[in-house]
Design a protein around this motif. Structure first.
Motif, mmCIF file in Angstrom:
data_model
loop_
_atom_site.group_PDB
_atom_site.id
_atom_site.type_symbol
_atom_site.label_atom_id
_atom_site.label_comp_id
_atom_site.label_asym_id
_atom_site.label_seq_id
_atom_site.Cartn_x
_atom_site.Cartn_y
_atom_site.Cartn_z
ATOM 1 N N GLN A 23 51.195 6.260 30.401
ATOM 2 C CA GLN A 23 49.992 7.036 30.222
ATOM 3 C C GLN A 23 50.225 8.443 30.764
ATOM 4 O O GLN A 23 51.005 8.650 31.689
ATOM 5 C CB GLN A 23 48.826 6.378 30.948
ATOM 6 N N ARG A 99 50.338 11.674 24.003
ATOM 7 C CA ARG A 99 49.021 11.137 24.332
ATOM 8 C C ARG A 99 48.483 11.806 25.587
ATOM 9 O O ARG A 99 49.229 12.413 26.344
ATOM 10 C CB ARG A 99 49.089 9.622 24.553
ATOM 11 N N ASP A 101 45.607 10.477 28.615
ATOM 12 C CA ASP A 101 44.739 9.392 29.055
ATOM 13 C C ASP A 101 43.815 9.785 30.194
ATOM 14 O O ASP A 101 42.764 9.173 30.381
ATOM 15 C CB ASP A 101 45.599 8.195 29.503
ATOM 16 N N PHE A 145 39.934 11.378 23.524
ATOM 17 C CA PHE A 145 39.595 10.133 24.201
ATOM 18 C C PHE A 145 38.796 9.218 23.278
ATOM 19 O O PHE A 145 39.008 8.005 23.248
ATOM 20 C CB PHE A 145 38.791 10.420 25.465
ATOM 21 N N GLY A 151 39.203 6.993 27.983
ATOM 22 C CA GLY A 151 39.917 7.969 28.792
ATOM 23 C C GLY A 151 39.141 8.197 30.071
ATOM 24 O O GLY A 151 38.015 7.715 30.227
ATOM 25 N N ILE A 194 34.606 6.220 27.895
ATOM 26 C CA ILE A 194 35.105 7.394 28.620
ATOM 27 C C ILE A 194 34.402 7.462 29.967
ATOM 28 O O ILE A 194 33.173 7.560 30.021
ATOM 29 C CB ILE A 194 34.856 8.684 27.814
#
Length: 269
Positions: A23, A99, A101, A145, A151, A194
């Motif tokens: 991540q 990505r 995160d 996200f 996220g 989120i």
């Protein structure tokens, strides 16, 4: 400052290829103090790190130190007052690691003075960095996200977001606004998986605290600050980083919209 990656293209590519399924966490204001401590804490949790700051040499030195400890990390130099910075940061992080995160909004300015002593220029600068950059970068990362079904955002506010402060009106008001932004965004996006929380540090031993004071004088100044805190000392950057790392972790999976004072009990009374 023009947006630019500090690590070389080859180094960034190497970081990306080595990151695997790690991540990725973006940390702003990462070149020293609380930001650097959070970077170390998240590296220990196995995150790939996309560190953001203005000071290129300090950023590269932190990258080198973390890589020597086995971390996957790169640095991106940018002035967060640039309105185009958030999209550029997200784009560069995706290019580096594929990505994002976690977003840690840590960058900030400390301004001292009453309302009468604070100029329009100073007020606007503090609001833009301490509040505006948090708003803009959070806004930029939300669609990403949402697309990946979750996220985490952690905002670094202040205990002065929770209580009044004498002689720091712009800073305290900006951090109080960050606290309210945290709550409002948490409510808006909880249903999307989120999570958005804030850490509210008290006096912490960073270059920002007692700026310009060094050696024995600095030790004495920090001791004086600590004497007014129930636990008898100012905080360390690690004190703050551990709480931020907790909020990022699955252990905090049912927490959103919270404001956590990490201040040795200063706001308890």
């Amino acid at each position: 400052m023009k947006n630019n990656t500090i690590a070389s293209t080859a180094a960034s590519s190497s970081s990306s290829s080595n990151s695997g399924t790690k991540q990725c966490a973006i940390v702003t204001g990462a070149t020293s103090g609380i930001g650097a401590a959070i970077a170390r804490a998240l590296a220990a949790q196995g995150f790939a790190l996309f560190l953001v700051g203005r000071r290129e040499a300090a950023g590269q030195a932190l990258v080198d130190a973390l890589r020597a400890e086995g971390a996957v990390v790169t640095f991106y130099a940018v002035d967060l007052s640039d309105k185009a910075a958030p999209e550029a940061i997200i784009e560069a992080a995706i290019a580096a690691f594929g990505r994002v995160d976690v977003l840690i909004n840590n960058a900030g300015l400390l301004s001292r003075g009453s309302a009468e002593e604070t100029s329009d220029v100073e007020w606007d600068q503090v609001m833009d960095v301490n509040l505006g950059s948090v708003f803009r970068l959070s806004r930029a990362v939300i669609p990403l996200f949402r697309a990946q079904s979750g996220g985490v955002i952690v905002n670094i506010a202040s205990d002065w977001a929770l209580v009044g402060a004498k002689g720091a009106v712009a800073y305290a008001v900006s951090k109080a606004a960050v606290a309210q932004l945290t709550r409002c965004m948490a409510l808006d996006h909880a249903h999307e998986g989120i999570r958005i929380n804030a850490v509210c540090p008290g006096d912490t031993d960073t270059p920002m605290l007692a700026a310009g004071v060094n050696g024995d004088e600095r030790i004495a100044t920090l001791a004086e600050y600590g004497a007014s805190i129930p636990m008898g000392r100012v905080g360390t950057t690690e004190d703050i980083a551990r709480v931020a790392a907790f909020l990022v972790s699955d252990a905090a999976g049912y927490m959103t919209g919270t404001l956590i004072p990490v201040d040795g009990g200063a706001t308890a009374g």
